[in-house]
Motif scaffolding. Structure first.
Motif, short mmCIF file in Angstrom:
data_model
loop_
_atom_site.label_atom_id
_atom_site.label_comp_id
_atom_site.label_asym_id
_atom_site.label_seq_id
_atom_site.Cartn_x
_atom_site.Cartn_y
_atom_site.Cartn_z
N LYS A 67 0.80 -1.21 0.00
CA LYS A 67 0.00 0.00 0.00
C LYS A 67 0.84 1.27 0.00
CE LYS A 67 -4.26 1.76 1.64
NZ LYS A 67 -5.02 2.25 2.79
N SER A 119 -5.61 6.82 -1.67
CA SER A 119 -6.91 7.32 -1.26
C SER A 119 -6.83 8.20 -0.01
CB SER A 119 -7.85 6.15 -1.02
OG SER A 119 -7.26 5.22 -0.15
N PRO A 169 -4.33 9.81 3.50
CA PRO A 169 -3.48 9.42 4.61
C PRO A 169 -4.03 8.23 5.38
CG PRO A 169 -3.74 11.80 4.59
CD PRO A 169 -4.66 11.24 3.54
N ASN A 170 -3.14 7.41 5.82
CA ASN A 170 -3.52 6.23 6.61
C ASN A 170 -4.21 6.66 7.92
OD1 ASN A 170 -2.97 4.30 8.86
ND2 ASN A 170 -2.31 3.06 7.12
N LYS A 171 -5.40 6.10 8.13
CA LYS A 171 -6.20 6.52 9.28
C LYS A 171 -5.59 6.08 10.60
CE LYS A 171 -9.15 8.13 6.42
NZ LYS A 171 -9.07 9.54 6.09
N ALA A 172 -4.99 4.93 10.61
CA ALA A 172 -4.41 4.44 11.87
C ALA A 172 -3.31 5.40 12.31
CB ALA A 172 -3.86 3.03 11.67
N ALA A 173 -2.52 5.83 11.37
CA ALA A 173 -1.45 6.78 11.70
C ALA A 173 -2.04 8.11 12.14
CB ALA A 173 -0.54 6.98 10.51
N ILE A 226 -4.84 8.56 13.65
CA ILE A 226 -5.38 8.44 15.00
C ILE A 226 -4.26 8.68 16.02
CG2 ILE A 226 -6.45 6.90 16.69
CD1 ILE A 226 -7.85 5.50 14.38
N LEU A 227 -3.14 8.04 15.78
CA LEU A 227 -2.03 8.20 16.71
C LEU A 227 -1.54 9.65 16.70
CD1 LEU A 227 0.05 7.17 18.64
CD2 LEU A 227 1.46 6.48 16.71
N SER A 260 -10.15 10.02 16.24
CA SER A 260 -10.42 8.92 15.32
C SER A 260 -11.75 9.02 14.60
CB SER A 260 -10.43 7.61 16.11
OG SER A 260 -11.44 7.68 17.09
N ILE A 307 -14.30 8.10 15.95
CA ILE A 307 -15.09 6.98 16.46
C ILE A 307 -15.70 7.35 17.81
CG2 ILE A 307 -15.07 4.56 17.18
CD1 ILE A 307 -12.51 4.20 15.60
N VAL A 341 -10.70 0.56 24.75
CA VAL A 341 -11.03 1.42 23.61
C VAL A 341 -10.79 2.90 23.90
CG1 VAL A 341 -12.76 -0.16 22.66
CG2 VAL A 341 -13.47 1.66 24.22
N VAL A 342 -10.57 3.21 25.15
CA VAL A 342 -10.49 4.62 25.52
C VAL A 342 -9.41 5.36 24.74
CG1 VAL A 342 -8.92 4.29 27.46
CG2 VAL A 342 -10.51 6.21 27.46
N ASP A 343 -8.35 4.68 24.38
CA ASP A 343 -7.25 5.36 23.70
C ASP A 343 -7.58 5.77 22.27
OD1 ASP A 343 -5.52 5.21 25.87
OD2 ASP A 343 -4.83 3.20 25.31
N PHE A 344 -8.54 5.10 21.67
CA PHE A 344 -8.77 5.44 20.27
C PHE A 344 -10.16 5.97 19.94
CE2 PHE A 344 -9.52 0.81 20.37
CZ PHE A 344 -10.75 0.75 19.78
#
Lengths: 344, 344
Positions: free
Chosen positions: B5, B50, B52-56, B58-59, B64, B66, B115-118
């Motif tokens: 990717k 498509s 930027p990477n969403k996981a990155a 979020i950090l 997020s 969410i 889940v609190v962190d994200f």
DNA sequence: CTGTTAGCGCATTCAG
DNA sequence: CTGAATGCGCTAACAG
């Protein structure tokens, strides 16, 4: 007392060990002695460190324990549909057992790309209203599974809709019957109507068309033919659409003696309307449903329908996804003969 | 064709610009010319990037999109409850409008810390079965809002349960009535039973106890007293529990002339049981519900109940959370007089 | 069994 | 408006 949240690094410093040790204590018990590990965990609890930051873990590990459940339609609609909510039940139970989180995703969303990077996989329940999502699912690299529809090369869970429809129709239709069908998503229209000669949509992939095929095969075997003006299209399995369609059917002349409904919601609405009009079910009107929802058990007379266990489907889907299953599965169904067919 | 990717860095290289430019093109339109931006976006689409990477993200960003919806009980149970699923509907509609994702979280989970962190925040619908979660919500730093219960210093959405119960009870109870109450989660028992002298749980925080207070106040005003043996406890607003309780109530001697039910599900089950036994409602038995679910509209006679809009609650909760609201809100309710009270 | 190190992919300074 | 550098918080190799 620290104001800012503790990081693994902070903790390592405070406890005078390396970051790897703390990380291992939380993630890889086998990498250090039990005593050491327990000691560390205890210390962490005391200083208020509850474990590695999940957001960082998602980036680093590439997994999040989040599974996206892509619904056919808006969440609002799906959650009030008894069949869909029962499916969600099955999915959520299995996911919770495995420590996975459930992200609900609407099938009328723009795109799936805004979650693909952080979810571990996709369960797609029904062909999404925005069909582009199905293509995105196919193109994207995370594991996925479809339910009640198919995407090439994606594992799936289905029942044999053609056969199920055939069987329930065969239980109802008798020689010389006038048969009507209350179908779902047969043509591209936002309202209830007879299909006449409108082009059918999605003829291959849609479960509705498999059911239609089954109905027609059963009718043919009984020597009954069903013209397009006796086939209704409903955009959703919704009580309001159903009530309207029921009215149209019952007002038709000649009034059908058998009505095959592609969902129990539709069938029940028809049943209630018929009873309210003083029509004798099944002697004057036979009705069949599809799904086997709980509410059908509470109706009198009991509905003749196809019971498919949505809970099992949900469980199967979640398990298959988590197990990395790649095959397409066909689940069984049960024909349930109630009191809405056959003479009394 | 790349197998792996694309990252923002790859893309920057390919397009011969810096990473910041690509990032800005996606996230901060004001940081570059419109033409430049559109050009870049087009190029990205062409090479299959498509965004930027969403996981990155979020950090990096710490957000997020969410939102976790913490339910009172297991997802499986909540999703089939008409009141809860209507609430979810309201929440999901609002979240989707704002481009937020919905993570369903079970109230019987071990902890919220995984889940609190994200997630960006929490909506808590009803006191979680595992009450430890409520404490975790209070302790954790992300925005949160509670609905139908309260946590100190956390914003909330409620109706005035005492007043609502008072009003519906007052509409039903008449002098010389024998009044029974079918209550929810009044004592700590997993099965349906009369409360007798068992200690009430959560006396302060529970909406059930507020409703009980309202019922009792209305009864007192009418000069009627309700003993504890006429008060039932049901662990959930579930048809099976309700059926059992209904049976006990209807078999009692003397049979109550008014039964106040803390949910419509309970009331409807009682109504059906009563009708099946040939009891005249309301002349021999008056019934009140609570919630105002759709199914109550379809029942005959029409149920007298308190309509609280669960959709509005869900919308209000999501909006308040996203807007950073910090106050506690009281939403209105409607008393709906049906045909299950008063003589005909 | 433990410590050091190099990124995961990105957003945001800060110079230019 | 652009490009280079820093680190968000962590894990997995690897070396000890």
């Amino acid at each position: 007392m620290n104001k800012t949240k503790l990081t693994l690094k902070d903790v390592a410093q405070q406890l005078g060990v390396s970051t790897a040790t703390i990380s291992n204590a939380f993630n890889r018990p086998d990498q250090l002695s039990k005593a050491r590990r327990e000691d560390i965990l205890l210390q962490c609890e005391r200083i208020g460190y509850s474990g590695p930051n999940k957001a960082a873990q998602i980036l680093r590990k590439g997994t999040s324990n989040i599974v996206a459940l892509v619904l056919a339609d808006s969440i609002a609609y799906m959650v009030s549909d008894p069949v869909a909510s029962t499916f969600i039940k099955g999915v959520s139970t299995t996911l919770q057992q495995q420590g996975k989180h459930l992200l609900l995703y609407a099938g009328d969303s723009k795109s799936i790309l805004d979650v693909v990077d952080f979810v571990d996989g996709f369960i797609c329940y029904g062909a999404p209203r925005n069909y582009k999502l199905a293509r995105e699912i196919a193109a994207q690299p995370k594991p996925a599974i479809t339910v009640d529809f198919d995407i090439v090369d994606v594992p799936s869970i289905n029942i044999d809709n053609e056969d199920a429809a055939y069987q329930v129709a065969k239980a109802a239709i008798e020689k010389d019957d006038v048969v009507a069908i209350l179908g779902l998503r047969l043509i591209d229209s936002p309202s209830t109507c007879r299909i006449y000669d409108n082009p059918l949509i999605d003829t291959d992939s849609s479960i509705s068309h498999r059911r239609l095929d089954g109905y027609l095969r059963a009718a043919e075997e009984k020597g009954v033919s069903i013209q397009n003006e006796w086939i209704w299209h409903l955009p959703e399995s919704d009580r309001n659409y159903a009530r309207q369609a029921a009215k149209e059917v019952l007002m038709s002349s000649p009034r059908p003696s058998t009505v095959l409904c592609m969902s129990d919601i539709i069938a029940l609405e028809l049943l209630h309307s018929a009873i309210a009009m003083g029509i004798d079910v099944p002697n004057e009107l036979k009705i069949t449903g599809f799904d086997g929802i709980e509410e059908a058990d509470r109706a009198r007379p009991h509905l003749t329908t196809i019971c498919q266990s949505s809970v099992s489907k949900g469980e199967a889907a979640a398990k298959a996804l988590l197990a990395g299953e790649v095959r397409k599965q066909i689940l069984p169904f049960d024909l349930k003969i109630g009191e809405t067919v056959g003479k009394r």
